[in-house]
Design an enzyme around this catalytic site. Sequence first.
Site, PDB file in Angstrom:
ATOM      1  N   ASP A  67       0.824  -1.212   0.000  1.00 15.05           N
ATOM      2  CA  ASP A  67       0.000   0.000   0.000  1.00 15.05           C
ATOM      3  C   ASP A  67       0.856   1.259   0.000  1.00 15.05           C
ATOM      4  O   ASP A  67       2.082   1.196   0.153  1.00 15.05           O
ATOM      5  CB  ASP A  67      -0.967  -0.014   1.193  1.00 15.05           C
ATOM      6  N   ASP A 136      -8.161  -2.301  13.801  1.00 11.92           N
ATOM      7  CA  ASP A 136      -9.528  -2.512  13.310  1.00 11.92           C
ATOM      8  C   ASP A 136      -9.615  -3.695  12.343  1.00 11.92           C
ATOM      9  O   ASP A 136     -10.614  -3.876  11.664  1.00 11.92           O
ATOM     10  CB  ASP A 136     -10.058  -1.231  12.635  1.00 11.92           C
ATOM     11  N   HIS A 138      -7.637  -4.272   9.691  1.00 10.10           N
ATOM     12  CA  HIS A 138      -7.248  -4.069   8.287  1.00 10.10           C
ATOM     13  C   HIS A 138      -5.928  -4.769   7.967  1.00 10.10           C
ATOM     14  O   HIS A 138      -5.055  -4.890   8.818  1.00 10.10           O
ATOM     15  CB  HIS A 138      -7.203  -2.583   7.902  1.00 10.10           C
ATOM     16  N   GLU A 143      -9.714  -1.318   4.960  1.00 11.15           N
ATOM     17  CA  GLU A 143     -10.449  -0.988   6.170  1.00 11.15           C
ATOM     18  C   GLU A 143     -11.733  -1.826   6.263  1.00 11.15           C
ATOM     19  O   GLU A 143     -12.146  -2.441   5.266  1.00 11.15           O
ATOM     20  CB  GLU A 143     -10.797   0.505   6.157  1.00 11.15           C
TER      21      GLU A 143
HETATM   22  C1  GLP Z   1      -0.537   0.310   8.648  1.00 13.04           C
HETATM   23  C2  GLP Z   1      -0.225  -0.547   7.426  1.00 13.04           C
HETATM   24  C3  GLP Z   1      -0.639  -1.981   7.636  1.00 13.04           C
HETATM   25  C4  GLP Z   1      -0.140  -2.464   8.984  1.00 13.04           C
HETATM   26  C5  GLP Z   1      -0.742  -1.633  10.072  1.00 13.04           C
HETATM   27  C6  GLP Z   1      -0.393  -2.118  11.465  1.00 13.04           C
HETATM   28  O1  GLP Z   1      -1.855   0.745   8.682  1.00 13.04           O
HETATM   29  N1  GLP Z   1      -0.842  -0.073   6.228  1.00 13.04           N
HETATM   30  O2  GLP Z   1      -0.114  -2.786   6.592  1.00 13.04           O
HETATM   31  O3  GLP Z   1      -0.466  -3.806   9.161  1.00 13.04           O
HETATM   32  O4  GLP Z   1      -0.263  -0.313   9.886  1.00 13.04           O
HETATM   33  O5  GLP Z   1       0.751  -1.504  11.945  1.00 13.04           O
HETATM   34  P1  GLP Z   1       1.587  -1.981  13.174  1.00 13.04           P
HETATM   35  O6  GLP Z   1       2.301  -3.218  12.754  1.00 13.04           O
HETATM   36  O7  GLP Z   1       2.539  -0.851  13.425  1.00 13.04           O
HETATM   37  O8  GLP Z   1       0.647  -2.227  14.296  1.00 13.04           O
END
Ligand code: GLP
Length: 260
Positions: A67, A136, A138, A143
């Site tokens: 992304d 959430d 995702h 989302e």
């Molecule tokens: C962002 C990324 C996701 C990731 C998420 C969780 O939103 N787009 O790919 O999984 O963060 O992040 P973290 O691993 O820091 O909790």
Amino acid sequence: MEVVILPGSKQIAALAADAIQVLLQRKPDAVLGLATGSSPLPIYSELALRHERDGLDFSQARAFALDEYVGLPAGHPESYREVITREFTGRVNISPANVHVPDGAAADIPAACQAYEDAIRAAGGVDLQLLGVGTDGHIGFNEPGSSLVSRTRIKTLIEQTRRDNARFFDSLAEVPHHVLTQGLGTILDARHVILVATGAQKAQTVRDLVEGPVAAICAASVLQLHPHATIMVDEAAASSLRLADYYRHSYDNKPPWQGL
Ligand code: GLP
């Protein structure tokens, strides 16, 4: 879906890096799917270490990020293109030309999303996709409410995600509202997915995605439909799982020929 419960991020990083190492040894030009967020960072550090110390070779590997934010200027330190270079690809010998990130600055967003799908297909598909998970549910930036068969497209972030990611920016106001993300259908096409989650703040999300219904309200639950999904969690993230003992028992008694 296989749930692997490990003591902490160090062990998760080692096991995920093992899977990538075995893949690269079998298929040097493997296509890796890369995630941002903090969860995969120990894996990237472990891979960088193995590259330096053991000569783990990425020279023929290809990579596709999940992304990207829409609207950040090229070179912005928090654009996922920059983050993935800084945290991983710039630390190993993968060719920069082989590292692909959705183009969040494209004038024609739908065309850029289609081009990304085409590029993944032209590369032969993703062999191993790393994933984190948002609070959430995702994956990528899919989302809640994302179509379970979605492809790469623009999405609007939920405020909770903007707040979660604000720590990377100077203020909440700087976090973009829009992103490009591989769709859930795109992610399901990867041959193997490894989702990593650590910490008590992910415990309910992990329970929802592993043991809840397959439903767009928890996008990661779509991985229950994937034929080869490995969910790597630490004890804290596993603490709400109803069948934790069963997952431990299965992993401890796994026939060695099965691998990961
Ligand atoms: C962002 C990324 C996701 C990731 C998420 C969780 O939103 N787009 O790919 O999984 O963060 O992040 P973290 O691993 O820091 O909790």
